[in-house]
Enzyme design. Structure first.
Site, mmCIF file in Angstrom:
data_model
loop_
_atom_site.group_PDB
_atom_site.id
_atom_site.type_symbol
_atom_site.label_atom_id
_atom_site.label_comp_id
_atom_site.label_asym_id
_atom_site.label_seq_id
_atom_site.Cartn_x
_atom_site.Cartn_y
_atom_site.Cartn_z
ATOM 1 N N ARG A 1 0.147 -7.232 -2.655
ATOM 2 C CA ARG A 1 1.159 -7.918 -3.457
ATOM 3 C C ARG A 1 2.493 -7.988 -2.745
ATOM 4 N NH1 ARG A 1 3.198 -5.271 -8.922
ATOM 5 N NH2 ARG A 1 4.900 -4.629 -7.595
ATOM 6 N N CYS B 1 6.690 -9.105 -3.872
ATOM 7 C CA CYS B 1 7.598 -9.447 -4.961
ATOM 8 C C CYS B 1 8.888 -9.954 -4.322
ATOM 9 C CB CYS B 1 7.870 -8.243 -5.852
ATOM 10 S SG CYS B 1 8.853 -8.656 -7.311
#
Length: 127
Positions: A105, A107
């Site tokens: 991931r 962000c």
């Protein structure tokens, strides 16, 4: 040569531009970034970042189901936030949608998102 297929679902938010909900080659599916848009109204759900994040996951789930996949097929997620102070709230909600190993991931803090959203998530999945 790989086969390409576009996916759109009536259970997802209507496209407000020239894009598909997702596109798949032989083994990978890429989704369009999903905002917290209620498919029934075409508007961002009220309630702030928590409500929007939950709606994003409802939208992603509908798109993945249309392609015969689930959240467990996600290899990589990219999250865009208009306020990095919301990182922990989004993180807590995000974690509740996965069991076992989490996807890779990123962000990223951004200055704004379409339709005034505060969170957007796009994913890459494997068949």
């Amino acid at each position: 040569m790989s086969t390409l297929k576009a996916f759109n679902t009536p259970k997802g938010p209507p496209a407000f531009g020239p894009f598909s909900h997702a596109k798949m080659n032989d083994s990978l599916l890429f989704t369009t970034g999903q905002l917290g848009i209620d498919p029934a109204t075409g508007n961002i759900v009220p309630g702030g970042v928590e409500a929007e994040t939950r709606q994003v996951f409802r939208n992603l789930t509908a798109i993945l189901e249309e392609a015969g996949l689930g959240l467990d097929s996600i290899l990589k997620a990219t999250i865009y936030l208009t306020d990095m102070k919301d990182f922990e709230k989004v993180n807590e909600i995000y974690a509740g949608y996965f069991t076992g190993d989490y996807p890779a991931r990123s962000c990223i803090g951004v200055s704004s998102l379409a339709k005034g959203g505060v969170v957007e998530i796009e994913v890459i999945c494997s068949r």
